[in-house]
Design an enzyme around this catalytic site. Sequence first.
Site, PDB file in Angstrom:
ATOM      1  N   ALA A 127       0.752  -1.275  -0.037  1.00 53.73           N
ATOM      2  CA  ALA A 127       0.053   0.053  -0.030  1.00 53.73           C
ATOM      3  C   ALA A 127       0.804   1.400  -0.136  1.00 53.73           C
ATOM      4  CB  ALA A 127      -0.990  -0.253   1.184  1.00 53.73           C
ATOM      5  N   CYS A 128       2.015   0.978  -0.036  1.00 50.87           N
ATOM      6  CA  CYS A 128       3.186   2.284   0.193  1.00 50.87           C
ATOM      7  C   CYS A 128       3.898   2.605  -1.004  1.00 50.87           C
ATOM      8  CB  CYS A 128       4.071   1.856   1.221  1.00 50.87           C
ATOM      9  SG  CYS A 128       5.420   3.214   1.321  1.00 50.87           S
ATOM     10  N   GLU A 129       3.535   3.699  -1.665  1.00 50.69           N
ATOM     11  CA  GLU A 129       4.181   4.162  -2.814  1.00 50.69           C
ATOM     12  C   GLU A 129       5.759   4.010  -2.955  1.00 50.69           C
ATOM     13  OE1 GLU A 129       4.790   8.207  -5.648  1.00 50.69           O
ATOM     14  OE2 GLU A 129       3.088   7.787  -4.856  1.00 50.69           O
TER      15      GLU A 129
END
Length: 141
Positions: A10-12
């Site tokens: 979920a983390c860019e």
Amino acid sequence: MDAIIYHNPACETSRNTLAMIRNAGIEPHIIEYLKCPPTRLLLAQLLKRAGLTVRQVLREKGTPFQDLGLNDLSLSDDALLDAIGAHPILINRPIVVTPQGVRLCRPSELVLDLLPPQHGPFIKENGERVIDEHGRRVATA
């Protein structure tokens, strides 16, 4: 080359780091640390190898950091590790392990120091060009 990434899909930043590892021709071992958090001992070893303190790996944004009072500088490393053990979301990410070392890859380009040359251009999800068509780092302003 063998590589491990402690990853949050979920983390860019984590996704960009993973993509740069793959752009170097490596398929890493992906550990989704929210599903399978590192043990207290393993986390302490990773931090030592990376030259980081427990406080340096704590994530504040989007975590219970404030609610748990972790901004209290008198808290010991043991207390911080206890909090991380109970709330793995407190681990800042991604952490990458290769034979070249261990690093918290924020910003994602820090992973390049742990990898062989890139296999062509790389552009981050936000459109920022990191590697040119010759596999070389692009200078940032």
